[in-house]
Design a protein around this motif. Structure first.
Motif, mmCIF file in Angstrom:
data_model
loop_
_atom_site.group_PDB
_atom_site.id
_atom_site.type_symbol
_atom_site.label_atom_id
_atom_site.label_comp_id
_atom_site.label_asym_id
_atom_site.label_seq_id
_atom_site.Cartn_x
_atom_site.Cartn_y
_atom_site.Cartn_z
ATOM 1 N N GLU A 140 -29.290 29.834 10.869
ATOM 2 C CA GLU A 140 -29.765 30.924 10.007
ATOM 3 C C GLU A 140 -29.810 30.413 8.559
ATOM 4 O O GLU A 140 -28.973 29.576 8.164
ATOM 5 N N PHE A 190 -25.474 30.094 1.850
ATOM 6 C CA PHE A 190 -25.445 31.502 2.282
ATOM 7 C C PHE A 190 -25.307 32.371 1.025
ATOM 8 O O PHE A 190 -24.225 32.841 0.659
ATOM 9 N N LYS A 225 -34.384 39.542 11.128
ATOM 10 C CA LYS A 225 -33.046 40.014 11.526
ATOM 11 C C LYS A 225 -32.947 41.538 11.453
ATOM 12 O O LYS A 225 -33.170 42.148 10.398
ATOM 13 N N PRO A 271 -25.319 42.852 8.620
ATOM 14 C CA PRO A 271 -23.919 43.218 8.344
ATOM 15 C C PRO A 271 -23.671 43.307 6.843
ATOM 16 O O PRO A 271 -24.567 43.028 6.039
ATOM 17 N N HIS A 277 -20.421 40.107 1.067
ATOM 18 C CA HIS A 277 -21.336 39.825 2.178
ATOM 19 C C HIS A 277 -22.503 40.782 2.024
ATOM 20 O O HIS A 277 -22.607 41.794 2.709
ATOM 21 N N ASN A 319 -25.581 38.076 13.252
ATOM 22 C CA ASN A 319 -24.906 39.316 13.661
ATOM 23 C C ASN A 319 -25.583 39.963 14.866
ATOM 24 O O ASN A 319 -24.915 40.631 15.672
ATOM 25 N N ASN A 350 -24.511 32.046 10.145
ATOM 26 C CA ASN A 350 -23.647 31.633 9.046
ATOM 27 C C ASN A 350 -22.469 32.590 9.105
ATOM 28 O O ASN A 350 -22.567 33.712 8.587
ATOM 29 N N THR A 351 -21.394 32.198 9.766
ATOM 30 C CA THR A 351 -20.272 33.113 9.945
ATOM 31 C C THR A 351 -19.049 32.623 9.188
ATOM 32 O O THR A 351 -18.556 31.518 9.460
ATOM 33 N N PRO A 352 -18.573 33.420 8.225
ATOM 34 C CA PRO A 352 -17.384 33.024 7.473
ATOM 35 C C PRO A 352 -16.208 32.764 8.407
ATOM 36 O O PRO A 352 -16.027 33.471 9.403
ATOM 37 N N ARG A 402 -12.428 34.328 15.484
ATOM 38 C CA ARG A 402 -13.854 34.429 15.144
ATOM 39 C C ARG A 402 -14.692 33.531 16.048
ATOM 40 O O ARG A 402 -15.791 33.895 16.473
HETATM 41 N N1 ING Z 1 -22.467 36.712 9.510
HETATM 42 C C1 ING Z 1 -21.410 37.259 10.266
HETATM 43 C C2 ING Z 1 -21.735 37.367 11.757
HETATM 44 O O1 ING Z 1 -22.106 38.399 12.275
HETATM 45 C C3 ING Z 1 -19.774 39.010 10.560
HETATM 46 C C4 ING Z 1 -20.933 38.554 9.714
HETATM 47 C C5 ING Z 1 -18.779 38.127 10.912
HETATM 48 C C6 ING Z 1 -19.739 40.295 10.980
HETATM 49 C C7 ING Z 1 -17.716 38.561 11.726
HETATM 50 C C8 ING Z 1 -18.680 40.750 11.784
HETATM 51 C C9 ING Z 1 -17.674 39.886 12.150
HETATM 52 O O2 ING Z 1 -21.529 36.348 12.402
HETATM 53 C C10 ING Z 1 -23.786 37.044 9.469
HETATM 54 N N2 ING Z 1 -24.544 36.304 8.622
HETATM 55 O O3 ING Z 1 -24.257 37.968 10.129
#
Ligand code: ING
Length: 306
Positions: free
Chosen positions: A46, A52, A123, A127, A140, A169, A193-195, A209
Protein backbone atom coordinates in the motif's frame (compact mmCIF):
# COMPACT_ATOMS: atom_id res chain seq x y z
CA UNK A 1 -2.67 -26.56 -14.17
CA UNK A 2 -2.78 -22.76 -14.51
CA UNK A 3 0.38 -21.72 -12.68
CA UNK A 4 1.30 -18.14 -11.85
CA UNK A 5 4.72 -17.54 -10.28
CA UNK A 6 3.99 -14.76 -7.81
CA UNK A 7 6.45 -12.44 -6.09
CA UNK A 8 5.53 -10.53 -2.95
CA UNK A 9 7.85 -7.52 -2.86
CA UNK A 10 7.89 -6.32 0.73
CA UNK A 11 9.41 -2.88 1.07
CA UNK A 12 11.32 -1.52 4.02
CA UNK A 13 10.77 1.97 5.39
CA UNK A 14 10.35 5.05 3.21
CA UNK A 15 11.38 8.22 5.00
CA UNK A 16 9.46 11.46 4.63
CA UNK A 17 12.47 12.92 2.79
CA UNK A 18 12.84 10.06 0.29
CA UNK A 19 12.07 11.03 -3.33
CA UNK A 20 9.75 9.02 -5.61
CA UNK A 21 12.81 8.29 -7.79
CA UNK A 22 14.75 6.73 -4.91
CA UNK A 23 11.76 4.60 -4.02
CA UNK A 24 11.17 3.50 -7.62
CA UNK A 25 14.80 2.41 -7.88
CA UNK A 26 14.20 0.08 -4.92
CA UNK A 27 11.05 -1.24 -6.59
CA UNK A 28 13.01 -1.84 -9.81
CA UNK A 29 15.60 -3.85 -7.90
CA UNK A 30 12.88 -6.03 -6.39
CA UNK A 31 11.31 -6.42 -9.85
CA UNK A 32 14.63 -7.54 -11.34
CA UNK A 33 15.07 -10.08 -8.52
CA UNK A 34 11.55 -11.36 -9.15
CA UNK A 35 12.16 -11.71 -12.90
CA UNK A 36 15.41 -13.58 -12.18
CA UNK A 37 13.36 -16.01 -10.07
CA UNK A 38 10.83 -16.57 -12.84
CA UNK A 39 7.96 -14.49 -11.44
CA UNK A 40 5.23 -13.38 -13.84
CA UNK A 41 3.47 -11.19 -11.26
CA UNK A 42 4.89 -8.94 -8.51
CA UNK A 43 2.78 -7.37 -5.74
CA UNK A 44 4.01 -4.29 -3.84
CA UNK A 45 2.64 -2.65 -0.65
CA UNK A 46 0.00 0.00 0.00
CA UNK A 47 1.19 3.59 -0.64
CA UNK A 48 4.34 2.09 -2.11
CA UNK A 49 5.73 5.37 -3.46
CA UNK A 50 5.85 7.41 -0.26
CA UNK A 51 6.15 7.24 3.47
CA UNK A 52 2.90 6.49 5.30
CA UNK A 53 2.00 10.20 5.36
CA UNK A 54 -1.38 9.80 7.18
CA UNK A 55 0.68 9.64 10.39
CA UNK A 56 1.36 13.39 9.91
CA UNK A 57 -1.23 16.08 10.73
CA UNK A 58 -1.42 18.56 7.84
CA UNK A 59 -3.80 21.45 7.14
CA UNK A 60 -2.37 22.94 3.95
CA UNK A 61 -4.04 21.15 1.00
CA UNK A 62 -1.11 21.79 -1.34
CA UNK A 63 1.20 20.09 1.17
CA UNK A 64 -1.24 17.18 1.43
CA UNK A 65 -1.58 16.94 -2.37
CA UNK A 66 2.20 16.66 -2.67
CA UNK A 67 1.83 13.07 -1.45
CA UNK A 68 -0.58 12.20 -4.29
CA UNK A 69 -0.13 11.13 -7.94
CA UNK A 70 -2.20 13.00 -10.55
CA UNK A 71 -1.74 10.37 -13.24
CA UNK A 72 -0.54 6.78 -13.46
CA UNK A 73 1.90 5.98 -14.93
CA UNK A 74 3.72 9.27 -14.52
CA UNK A 75 7.30 10.44 -14.91
CA UNK A 76 8.44 8.89 -11.63
CA UNK A 77 6.75 5.52 -12.20
CA UNK A 78 7.15 5.12 -15.98
CA UNK A 79 10.49 3.28 -15.50
CA UNK A 80 8.65 0.69 -13.42
CA UNK A 81 6.03 0.06 -16.11
CA UNK A 82 8.75 -0.06 -18.79
CA UNK A 83 10.89 -2.56 -16.84
CA UNK A 84 7.86 -4.72 -16.05
CA UNK A 85 6.96 -4.86 -19.75
CA UNK A 86 10.57 -5.66 -20.67
CA UNK A 87 10.55 -8.54 -18.18
CA UNK A 88 7.04 -9.67 -19.16
CA UNK A 89 5.93 -9.34 -15.53
CA UNK A 90 2.57 -8.03 -14.29
CA UNK A 91 2.71 -5.66 -11.33
CA UNK A 92 0.36 -4.35 -8.67
CA UNK A 93 1.13 -1.52 -6.26
CA UNK A 94 -0.61 1.02 -4.09
CA UNK A 95 -0.38 4.81 -4.25
CA UNK A 96 -2.27 7.96 -3.27
CA UNK A 97 -4.48 8.99 -6.21
CA UNK A 98 -5.61 12.57 -6.91
CA UNK A 99 -8.17 12.49 -9.73
CA UNK A 100 -8.66 15.27 -12.32
CA UNK A 101 -11.95 16.07 -10.56
CA UNK A 102 -10.06 16.60 -7.29
CA UNK A 103 -10.95 13.39 -5.46
CA UNK A 104 -8.38 11.79 -3.13
CA UNK A 105 -8.19 7.99 -2.88
CA UNK A 106 -5.90 5.38 -1.34
CA UNK A 107 -5.62 3.39 -4.58
CA UNK A 108 -3.90 0.42 -6.19
CA UNK A 109 -3.50 -0.72 -9.78
CA UNK A 110 -2.90 -4.03 -11.56
CA UNK A 111 -1.22 -4.46 -14.94
CA UNK A 112 -0.99 -7.31 -17.41
CA UNK A 113 2.41 -8.63 -18.49
CA UNK A 114 2.68 -5.97 -21.19
CA UNK A 115 2.49 -3.12 -18.68
CA UNK A 116 -1.11 -2.14 -19.46
CA UNK A 117 -3.29 -1.21 -16.45
CA UNK A 118 -6.13 -3.77 -16.39
CA UNK A 119 -7.56 -3.01 -12.96
CA UNK A 120 -7.85 -0.28 -10.36
CA UNK A 121 -9.05 -0.35 -6.76
CA UNK A 122 -9.78 2.41 -4.25
CA UNK A 123 -9.64 1.57 -0.54
CA UNK A 124 -13.14 1.24 0.91
CA UNK A 125 -12.47 0.73 4.64
CA UNK A 126 -10.53 3.77 5.88
CA UNK A 127 -9.32 3.40 9.47
CA UNK A 128 -8.28 6.19 11.78
CA UNK A 129 -9.78 9.64 12.24
CA UNK A 130 -10.27 13.10 10.70
CA UNK A 131 -9.08 15.57 13.35
CA UNK A 132 -5.86 15.66 15.35
CA UNK A 133 -6.19 13.26 18.30
CA UNK A 134 -3.89 14.22 21.17
CA UNK A 135 -4.82 11.04 23.01
CA UNK A 136 -2.98 8.92 20.44
CA UNK A 137 0.73 8.13 20.55
CA UNK A 138 0.73 8.89 16.82
CA UNK A 139 -1.89 9.98 14.28
CA UNK A 140 -3.68 7.79 11.72
CA UNK A 141 -5.44 10.37 9.51
CA UNK A 142 -6.66 8.26 6.58
CA UNK A 143 -10.23 9.52 7.09
CA UNK A 144 -8.82 13.07 6.80
CA UNK A 145 -6.85 12.66 3.59
CA UNK A 146 -8.79 10.02 1.63
CA UNK A 147 -12.39 9.52 0.49
CA UNK A 148 -13.88 6.02 0.73
CA UNK A 149 -13.35 4.08 -2.47
CA UNK A 150 -16.11 4.37 -5.10
CA UNK A 151 -15.26 1.34 -7.26
CA UNK A 152 -16.37 -1.43 -4.90
CA UNK A 153 -14.55 -4.77 -4.92
CA UNK A 154 -14.18 -5.72 -8.58
CA UNK A 155 -12.40 -8.68 -10.14
CA UNK A 156 -10.31 -8.64 -13.30
CA UNK A 157 -9.59 -11.47 -15.75
CA UNK A 158 -5.84 -11.00 -16.10
CA UNK A 159 -4.54 -13.38 -18.75
CA UNK A 160 -6.74 -16.23 -17.57
CA UNK A 161 -6.63 -15.69 -13.79
CA UNK A 162 -9.48 -13.91 -12.01
CA UNK A 163 -7.74 -11.37 -9.76
CA UNK A 164 -8.98 -8.87 -7.20
CA UNK A 165 -7.45 -6.19 -4.98
CA UNK A 166 -8.05 -4.68 -1.60
CA UNK A 167 -5.87 -2.53 0.67
CA UNK A 168 -4.69 -2.90 4.24
CA UNK A 169 -7.60 -2.39 6.63
CA UNK A 170 -9.95 -3.92 4.00
CA UNK A 171 -8.41 -7.34 4.82
CA UNK A 172 -9.96 -7.23 8.31
CA UNK A 173 -13.52 -7.11 6.95
CA UNK A 174 -14.98 -10.43 5.73
CA UNK A 175 -17.31 -8.52 3.38
CA UNK A 176 -14.25 -7.53 1.33
CA UNK A 177 -13.34 -11.14 0.62
CA UNK A 178 -16.88 -12.47 0.14
CA UNK A 179 -17.86 -9.84 -2.44
CA UNK A 180 -14.86 -10.97 -4.53
CA UNK A 181 -15.50 -14.62 -3.63
CA UNK A 182 -19.02 -14.26 -5.06
CA UNK A 183 -17.39 -13.27 -8.36
CA UNK A 184 -15.18 -16.39 -8.34
CA UNK A 185 -11.92 -14.64 -7.46
CA UNK A 186 -8.80 -16.84 -7.59
CA UNK A 187 -6.14 -14.37 -6.39
CA UNK A 188 -6.59 -11.46 -3.97
CA UNK A 189 -3.67 -9.02 -3.81
CA UNK A 190 -3.31 -6.47 -1.03
CA UNK A 191 -0.66 -4.18 0.38
CA UNK A 192 -0.56 -2.78 3.89
CA UNK A 193 1.18 -0.25 6.12
CA UNK A 194 0.40 -1.45 9.63
CA UNK A 195 1.96 0.23 12.66
CA UNK A 196 3.80 -2.24 14.89
CA UNK A 197 2.08 -0.81 17.94
CA UNK A 198 -1.48 0.31 18.63
CA UNK A 199 -1.69 4.09 18.97
CA UNK A 200 -4.60 3.63 21.38
CA UNK A 201 -3.54 0.53 23.28
CA UNK A 202 0.09 0.32 24.38
CA UNK A 203 -0.67 -3.15 25.69
CA UNK A 204 -1.14 -4.58 22.21
CA UNK A 205 2.24 -5.70 20.93
CA UNK A 206 3.76 -6.72 17.64
CA UNK A 207 2.96 -10.44 17.97
CA UNK A 208 -0.75 -9.72 18.41
CA UNK A 209 -0.78 -7.42 15.37
CA UNK A 210 1.07 -9.94 13.22
CA UNK A 211 -1.40 -12.62 14.35
CA UNK A 212 -4.45 -10.49 13.48
CA UNK A 213 -3.07 -9.70 10.05
CA UNK A 214 -2.32 -13.35 9.24
CA UNK A 215 -5.67 -14.43 10.73
CA UNK A 216 -7.54 -11.99 8.48
CA UNK A 217 -5.73 -13.05 5.29
CA UNK A 218 -5.75 -16.82 5.88
CA UNK A 219 -9.43 -16.73 6.84
CA UNK A 220 -10.33 -14.67 3.77
CA UNK A 221 -8.41 -17.01 1.49
CA UNK A 222 -9.82 -20.20 3.04
CA UNK A 223 -13.46 -19.03 3.25
CA UNK A 224 -13.45 -17.98 -0.42
CA UNK A 225 -11.13 -20.66 -1.81
CA UNK A 226 -8.71 -18.11 -3.25
CA UNK A 227 -4.99 -17.46 -3.26
CA UNK A 228 -3.97 -14.32 -1.33
CA UNK A 229 -0.84 -12.17 -1.31
CA UNK A 230 -0.45 -9.63 1.52
CA UNK A 231 2.56 -7.34 1.23
CA UNK A 232 3.92 -5.03 3.93
CA UNK A 233 5.70 -1.75 3.88
CA UNK A 234 7.75 -2.32 7.05
CA UNK A 235 10.45 -0.89 9.26
CA UNK A 236 11.09 2.41 10.98
CA UNK A 237 9.71 5.41 9.08
CA UNK A 238 10.96 8.61 10.71
CA UNK A 239 10.94 6.80 14.01
CA UNK A 240 7.53 5.16 13.62
CA UNK A 241 7.63 1.33 13.35
CA UNK A 242 5.62 -0.54 10.71
CA UNK A 243 5.34 -4.30 10.95
CA UNK A 244 6.39 -6.86 8.35
CA UNK A 245 4.59 -10.16 8.09
CA UNK A 246 4.29 -10.40 4.29
CA UNK A 247 2.70 -13.73 3.31
CA UNK A 248 1.46 -15.74 0.33
CA UNK A 249 -1.54 -17.92 1.24
CA UNK A 250 -3.04 -20.86 -0.68
CA UNK A 251 -6.78 -21.48 -1.29
CA UNK A 252 -6.91 -23.80 1.76
CA UNK A 253 -5.74 -20.96 4.02
CA UNK A 254 -2.18 -22.17 4.52
CA UNK A 255 0.80 -19.79 4.40
CA UNK A 256 3.15 -21.04 1.67
CA UNK A 257 5.75 -18.23 1.94
CA UNK A 258 6.55 -15.49 4.43
CA UNK A 259 9.17 -12.79 4.91
CA UNK A 260 11.52 -12.86 7.89
CA UNK A 261 12.67 -9.24 8.15
CA UNK A 262 11.42 -5.66 7.96
CA UNK A 263 13.37 -4.45 4.92
CA UNK A 264 13.09 -4.79 1.13
CA UNK A 265 12.53 -8.53 0.80
CA UNK A 266 11.13 -10.65 -2.03
CA UNK A 267 9.33 -13.93 -1.42
CA UNK A 268 7.95 -16.07 -4.26
CA UNK A 269 5.59 -19.02 -4.74
CA UNK A 270 4.44 -21.19 -7.63
CA UNK A 271 0.65 -20.88 -7.44
CA UNK A 272 -1.62 -23.24 -9.36
CA UNK A 273 -4.86 -21.29 -9.82
CA UNK A 274 -6.76 -24.55 -10.49
CA UNK A 275 -6.27 -25.39 -6.80
CA UNK A 276 -9.13 -22.93 -6.10
CA UNK A 277 -11.62 -25.21 -7.77
CA UNK A 278 -11.87 -27.89 -5.08
CA UNK A 279 -13.02 -25.45 -2.37
CA UNK A 280 -15.29 -23.59 -4.79
CA UNK A 281 -17.04 -26.83 -5.82
CA UNK A 282 -17.28 -28.52 -2.41
CA UNK A 283 -17.24 -26.89 1.01
CA UNK A 284 -17.54 -23.31 -0.39
CA UNK A 285 -19.80 -24.04 -3.34
CA UNK A 286 -21.77 -20.84 -2.60
CA UNK A 287 -24.68 -21.73 -4.91
CA UNK A 288 -25.34 -25.00 -3.10
CA UNK A 289 -24.80 -23.92 0.50
CA UNK A 290 -25.48 -20.22 1.12
CA UNK A 291 -28.86 -19.15 2.54
CA UNK A 292 -29.16 -15.50 1.58
CA UNK A 293 -32.64 -15.19 3.09
CA UNK A 294 -30.90 -15.03 6.49
CA UNK A 295 -28.11 -12.59 5.60
CA UNK A 296 -30.12 -9.35 5.26
CA UNK A 297 -28.48 -7.54 8.20
CA UNK A 298 -25.12 -7.63 6.44
CA UNK A 299 -26.21 -5.01 3.91
CA UNK A 300 -29.24 -3.40 5.61
CA UNK A 301 -27.35 -2.42 8.79
CA UNK A 302 -24.14 -0.44 9.21
CA UNK A 303 -23.76 -0.65 12.99
CA UNK A 304 -25.05 -2.98 15.67
CA UNK A 305 -28.77 -2.95 16.45
CA UNK A 306 -29.32 -5.02 19.63
N1 ING B 1 -3.33 0.34 8.71
C1 ING B 1 -3.80 -0.46 9.77
C2 ING B 1 -4.43 -1.77 9.29
O1 ING B 1 -5.63 -1.92 9.18
C3 ING B 1 -5.08 -0.65 11.80
C4 ING B 1 -4.70 0.28 10.68
C5 ING B 1 -4.13 -1.43 12.42
C6 ING B 1 -6.38 -0.73 12.17
C7 ING B 1 -4.51 -2.32 13.45
C8 ING B 1 -6.78 -1.61 13.19
C9 ING B 1 -5.84 -2.39 13.83
O2 ING B 1 -3.64 -2.68 9.09
C10 ING B 1 -3.96 0.75 7.57
N2 ING B 1 -3.21 1.53 6.74
O3 ING B 1 -5.12 0.46 7.31
Amino acid sequence: MRERVIGAAQMGPIQKSDSREVVVSRMLSLLDQAADQGCDLVVYPELALTTFFPRWYMEDQSEIDGWFEREMPNAATQPLFDRARAHGVAISFGYAELTPEGHHFNASILTDRQGHIVGKYRKVHLPGHVEYDAARDFQHLEKRYFEPGDLGFETFDNEGTLMGMCICNDRRWPETWRVMGLQGVELVMLGYNTPSVNSQNRGEGLSERLYHSELSVTAGAYQNATWAVAVAKAGLEDGFPLMGGTIIVDPDGFVVARTTGEGDELITAHCDMDRCQFGKTTIFDFARHRRVEHYGRITSQTGVER
